[in-house]
Design an enzyme around this catalytic site. Structure first.
Site, PDB file in Angstrom:
ATOM      1  CD  GLN A  11      87.772  -0.469  50.172  1.00 45.55           C
ATOM      2  OE1 GLN A  11      86.818  -0.237  49.454  1.00 45.55           O
ATOM      3  NE2 GLN A  11      88.379  -1.654  50.216  1.00 45.55           N
TER       4      GLN A  11
ATOM      5  N   GLY B  69      84.369  -3.527  43.756  1.00 39.75           N
ATOM      6  CA  GLY B  69      83.939  -2.285  44.372  1.00 39.75           C
ATOM      7  C   GLY B  69      85.085  -1.668  45.149  1.00 39.75           C
TER       8      GLY B  69
ATOM      9  CG  HIS C 290      84.525  -0.092  52.884  1.00 42.03           C
ATOM     10  ND1 HIS C 290      85.582  -0.423  53.711  1.00 42.03           N
ATOM     11  CD2 HIS C 290      84.414  -1.109  51.996  1.00 42.03           C
ATOM     12  CE1 HIS C 290      86.087  -1.591  53.339  1.00 42.03           C
ATOM     13  NE2 HIS C 290      85.387  -2.036  52.304  1.00 42.03           N
TER      14      HIS C 290
ATOM     15  CG  HIS D 141      81.720  -5.032  50.844  1.00 39.94           C
ATOM     16  ND1 HIS D 141      82.210  -6.177  51.419  1.00 39.94           N
ATOM     17  CD2 HIS D 141      82.799  -4.231  50.657  1.00 39.94           C
ATOM     18  CE1 HIS D 141      83.520  -6.064  51.570  1.00 39.94           C
ATOM     19  NE2 HIS D 141      83.893  -4.893  51.102  1.00 39.94           N
ATOM     20  CD  GLU D 142      83.006  -1.496  48.058  1.00 40.86           C
ATOM     21  OE1 GLU D 142      83.693  -0.679  48.705  1.00 40.86           O
ATOM     22  OE2 GLU D 142      83.426  -2.612  47.729  1.00 40.86           O
TER      23      GLU D 142
ATOM     24  CB  CYS E  67      87.371  -6.513  51.721  1.00 42.11           C
ATOM     25  SG  CYS E  67      87.476  -4.729  51.951  1.00 42.11           S
ATOM     26  CG  LEU E  68      90.002  -4.479  46.389  1.00 46.47           C
ATOM     27  CD1 LEU E  68      89.991  -3.302  45.419  1.00 46.47           C
ATOM     28  CD2 LEU E  68      90.723  -5.670  45.793  1.00 46.47           C
TER      29      LEU E  68
END
Length: 168
Positions: free
Chosen positions: A51, A46, A142, A138-139, A96-97
């Site tokens: 991000q 994701g 963000h 999660h996304e 997480c990226l």
């Protein structure tokens, strides 16, 4: 398509609230393509627009196995997502990226109902469970300026140190 620079922990943009998308533009359509390319290049499941430095309510998700051919993938675009309902709970390691190489245990709902627009700005409501529900939560966090590291139960670990026992 282009690979975008992924912002990492400590970058102020990750802590800001995103603005809703009002209309789909060629520029936003390109952003979505770039987000998928960036996510795949970085082995993510994701990616949220902040991000990659864009404060818009856009999320892309693909929780399928990367060995699955593109035409068989379940690629999701969530624009202006809103979680309407959630239930249950599941605790698992997340990464997480924007926090490369780290992981931590987080408890999230194991079922969600979400309203969103797709890349054509058509509105949908869908239910998701398991890994997809976790990824949506999660996304969506963000988009509100929240990072999973603030919800980790215990310590962050180096992802390379996880064992099979940890994953159970």
């Amino acid at each position: 398509m282009a690979i975008r620079h992924v912002r990492t922990l400590g970058d102020d943009i990750l802590y800001k609230k995103c603005k809703p998308v009002k209309d789909m533009t060629p520029r936003l359509a390109q952003l979505i393509e770039d987000m998928f390319e960036t996510m795949y290049t970085n082995s993510g499941v994701g990616l949220a627009a902040p991000q990659v430095g864009i404060l818009k309510q856009i999320v892309v998700i693909d929780v399928d196995d990367e060995d699955v051919p593109d035409e068989e993938r379940n690629q999701y675009v969530f624009i202006n997502p809103e979680i309407l309902e959630s239930s249950g709970s599941s605790t698992a390691y997340e990464g997480c990226l924007s926090v490369p190489g780290k992981t931590g245990k987080v408890t999230r709902p194991d079922w969600v109902k979400v309203r969103f627009h797709d890349e054509n700005m058509d509105e949908y409501v869908m239910e998701a469970e398991g890994m997809l529900a976790r990824a949506i939560c999660h996304e969506c966090d963000h988009l509100s300026g929240k990072l999973y590291v603030d919800m980790v139960e215990g310590e962050l670990k180096d992802a390379s140190e996880l064992t099979e026992e940890d994953m159970e």
